[in-house]
Design a protein around this motif. Structure first.
Motif, short mmCIF file in Angstrom:
data_model
loop_
_atom_site.label_atom_id
_atom_site.label_comp_id
_atom_site.label_asym_id
_atom_site.label_seq_id
_atom_site.Cartn_x
_atom_site.Cartn_y
_atom_site.Cartn_z
N ALA A 183 0.74 -1.05 -0.09
CA ALA A 183 -0.17 0.07 -0.21
C ALA A 183 0.90 1.24 -0.12
CB ALA A 183 -0.92 -0.04 1.09
N LEU A 184 0.70 2.05 -1.05
CA LEU A 184 1.34 3.54 -0.99
C LEU A 184 0.57 4.37 -0.25
CD1 LEU A 184 2.64 3.16 -4.61
CD2 LEU A 184 3.72 2.27 -2.44
N VAL A 185 0.71 5.17 0.69
CA VAL A 185 -0.28 6.09 1.27
C VAL A 185 0.31 7.41 0.99
CG1 VAL A 185 -1.19 6.66 3.44
CG2 VAL A 185 -0.74 4.35 2.98
N GLY A 186 -0.49 8.22 0.12
CA GLY A 186 -0.06 9.49 0.01
C GLY A 186 -0.23 10.65 1.04
N ALA A 187 0.40 11.65 1.06
CA ALA A 187 0.19 12.84 2.13
C ALA A 187 0.40 14.16 1.30
CB ALA A 187 1.13 12.61 3.16
N LEU A 223 3.18 11.57 -8.54
CA LEU A 223 3.38 10.34 -9.65
C LEU A 223 5.11 10.16 -9.35
CD1 LEU A 223 2.74 10.31 -13.38
CD2 LEU A 223 4.90 9.77 -12.38
N GLU A 224 5.93 11.09 -8.97
CA GLU A 224 7.30 10.82 -8.69
C GLU A 224 7.55 9.97 -7.53
OE1 GLU A 224 6.88 14.05 -11.42
OE2 GLU A 224 5.98 13.64 -9.58
N SER A 225 6.62 10.42 -6.47
CA SER A 225 6.94 9.81 -4.98
C SER A 225 6.26 8.50 -5.12
CB SER A 225 6.20 10.44 -4.20
OG SER A 225 6.74 11.71 -3.78
N GLY A 226 5.19 8.18 -6.02
CA GLY A 226 4.70 6.80 -6.40
C GLY A 226 5.85 5.60 -7.10
N TYR A 227 6.48 6.54 -7.79
CA TYR A 227 7.66 5.63 -8.58
C TYR A 227 8.65 5.21 -7.67
CZ TYR A 227 11.38 4.77 -11.77
OH TYR A 227 12.34 3.96 -12.56
N GLU A 228 9.31 6.26 -6.79
CA GLU A 228 10.29 5.85 -5.72
C GLU A 228 10.01 4.99 -4.77
OE1 GLU A 228 13.39 6.83 -6.29
OE2 GLU A 228 13.10 8.16 -8.02
N ILE A 243 -0.52 -3.98 -5.36
CA ILE A 243 -0.28 -2.58 -4.81
C ILE A 243 -1.55 -1.77 -4.90
CG2 ILE A 243 0.89 -0.64 -5.08
CD1 ILE A 243 3.48 -1.90 -5.88
N PHE A 244 -2.08 -1.31 -3.72
CA PHE A 244 -2.97 -0.29 -3.53
C PHE A 244 -2.50 1.16 -3.55
CE2 PHE A 244 -5.70 1.62 -0.40
CZ PHE A 244 -6.60 2.62 -1.44
N ALA A 245 -2.54 2.05 -4.20
CA ALA A 245 -2.32 3.40 -3.92
C ALA A 245 -3.12 4.27 -3.66
CB ALA A 245 -1.56 3.96 -5.24
N THR A 246 -3.36 5.22 -2.60
CA THR A 246 -4.28 6.10 -2.05
C THR A 246 -4.68 7.05 -2.89
OG1 THR A 246 -2.91 7.34 -0.78
CG2 THR A 246 -4.01 5.23 0.18
N ASN A 247 -4.26 7.17 -4.10
CA ASN A 247 -4.45 8.39 -5.16
C ASN A 247 -3.97 7.75 -6.70
OD1 ASN A 247 -1.91 9.83 -5.72
ND2 ASN A 247 -2.02 10.00 -3.56
N ASP A 248 -4.30 8.30 -7.55
CA ASP A 248 -4.13 7.58 -8.91
C ASP A 248 -2.66 8.02 -9.38
OD1 ASP A 248 -6.51 6.59 -9.25
OD2 ASP A 248 -7.46 7.86 -10.42
N LEU A 249 -2.26 9.46 -8.84
CA LEU A 249 -0.90 9.63 -9.32
C LEU A 249 0.00 8.95 -8.85
CD1 LEU A 249 -0.81 13.54 -9.02
CD2 LEU A 249 -0.99 12.26 -11.02
N MET A 250 0.12 8.24 -7.61
CA MET A 250 1.15 7.18 -6.98
C MET A 250 0.88 5.75 -7.83
SD MET A 250 1.77 7.96 -3.10
CE MET A 250 0.27 7.30 -2.64
N ALA A 251 -0.34 5.56 -8.15
CA ALA A 251 -0.44 4.22 -8.73
C ALA A 251 0.09 4.23 -10.34
CB ALA A 251 -2.26 3.95 -9.05
N ALA A 254 3.64 3.95 -9.52
CA ALA A 254 3.84 2.43 -9.42
C ALA A 254 4.07 1.52 -10.47
CB ALA A 254 2.88 1.83 -8.35
N MET A 255 3.15 1.66 -11.57
CA MET A 255 3.19 0.94 -12.76
C MET A 255 4.44 1.38 -13.51
SD MET A 255 -0.68 0.53 -14.24
CE MET A 255 -1.10 2.37 -14.49
N GLN A 256 4.95 2.53 -13.68
CA GLN A 256 6.14 2.99 -14.37
C GLN A 256 7.36 2.29 -13.58
OE1 GLN A 256 6.03 7.25 -14.06
NE2 GLN A 256 5.14 7.33 -16.04
#
Length: 342
Positions: A183-187, A223-228, A243-251, A254-256
């Motif tokens: 799980a990628l949790v955004g802030a 998006l960049e933080s989701g990638y890293e 993987i579940f990301a709490t917003n689409d940009l991180m998701a 994650a795919m990248q």
């Protein structure tokens, strides 16, 4: 300068009717609106907004305060909000705070009660106390999409069930046979998106998964933080299949990252986001996500602000719009183990 009375004479209506067409066109017959607007165009009439504000005791402007206009969710929200405000005869002033509390306070100080009669505040670093002070000066303040909202709040809020959104993602991935989750949790300026995570984790437990099946990483809402974050997560936990990301940009980030690590989505790794921004279905593979009713949230926020501007009070303290919806696309599929058995 052309006057309102001249427009009324040209359109063969009263001055009050012209005012209604400009302020509340939905209350006027369509054929009358068309006739008045034709007269306005022919005469080149331009309403004196300052005089109108003085006469009414309020401006015809609402302000929308958001944290980061670079996030694609916000322009989509602004578009829906602006359409609703314009339909009701109001202008919308968009204030980008750039995740900076000082900019937020400066906007509030400059526009509250002068440039704008009502303010819709999306997640910010400011607490409700400071916003309540603004409301106490006679300005309509509506909170919107605040995740950590409490029933004892003093300000009305339009939001959704974020926990239910997370639960939808968990149920979908569990149903596909996945057993090891990330799980990628955004802030952002509104704080960590932990309620979405809580809903996801509780749903996993309800479907029989242990706490050890879930690995959580916190990152910035980008998006960049989701990638890293995903690069680090998959290096530490290479056996993860979802993987579940709490917003689409991180998701999307994650795919990248998965692609750069040689993992195929969804054959090796399933990814679910949350929001359903336009980019979600434009990206390849198209992103499975939990859709938020953005247009409905925007429209309800505008309506609630105007209810307070024009009536002085709100009829509700908390308005939770309809439930989020799972949108299944190409980024999720059966867990690799299930696919091998098939």
């Amino acid at each position: 300068m052309v006057t309102l009375a001249e427009v009324a004479r040209r359109a063969k209506v009263t001055g009050a009717t012209v005012s209604n067409v400009l302020r509340n066109p939905q209350k006027v017959k369509p054929e009358t609106v068309e006739r008045v607007m034709a007269a306005i165009r022919e005469l080149g009439y331009r309403p004196n907004l300052t005089a109108r504000a003085l006469a009414r005791g309020r401006t015809s402007t609402l302000a929308l305060m958001l944290s980061n206009i670079a996030n694609p969710f916000y322009p989509e929200f602004v578009l829906a909000a602006e359409r609703e405000a314009r339909k009701r005869g109001y202008f919308l002033l968009v204030c980008n705070t750039d995740d900076d509390p000082a900019i937020t306070r400066a906007y509030l100080e400059q526009i509250a009660g002068s440039l704008a009669s009502g303010i819709i505040v999306m997640n910010t670093d400011l607490g409700e106390g400071e916003l309540t002070d603004v409301a106490n000066r006679g300005v309509a303040v509506v909170l919107c999409m605040w995740e950590h909202v409490q029933p004892s709040r003093t300000l009305p809020c339009v939001t959704i069930d974020f926990a239910a959104a997370g639960a939808l993602a968990a149920t979908h991935l569990s149903g596909l046979g996945h057993r090891k989750f990330g799980a990628l949790v955004g802030a952002g300026s509104g704080g960590p998106q932990t309620i979405r995570l809580d809903g996801f984790a509780r749903a996993l437990a309800a479907h029989g998964h242990s706490e050890k099946s879930l690995t959580v990483v916190h990152a910035h809402d980008s998006l960049e933080s989701g990638y890293e974050a995903t690069m680090g997560l998959l290096h530490r936990k290479p056996a993860l299949t979802a993987i579940f990301a709490t917003n689409d940009l991180m998701a999307i980030g994650a795919m990248q990252a998965a692609a750069d690590l040689g993992k195929r989505v969804p054959d090796d790794l399933s990814v679910v986001g949350l929001t359903d921004i336009v980019l979600a279905h434009q990206f390849r593979p198209a992103l499975t996500t939990v859709r938020l009713p953005t247009a409905e949230i925007a429209a309800r926020s505008i309506a609630l602000a105007l209810e307070m501007v024009e009536g002085g009070t709100s009829t509700q303290d908390l308005y939770v719009v309809r439930a989020p919806e799972l949108i299944v696309r190409e980024s999720t599929g059966p867990a690799p183990s299930r696919r091998r058995r098939a």
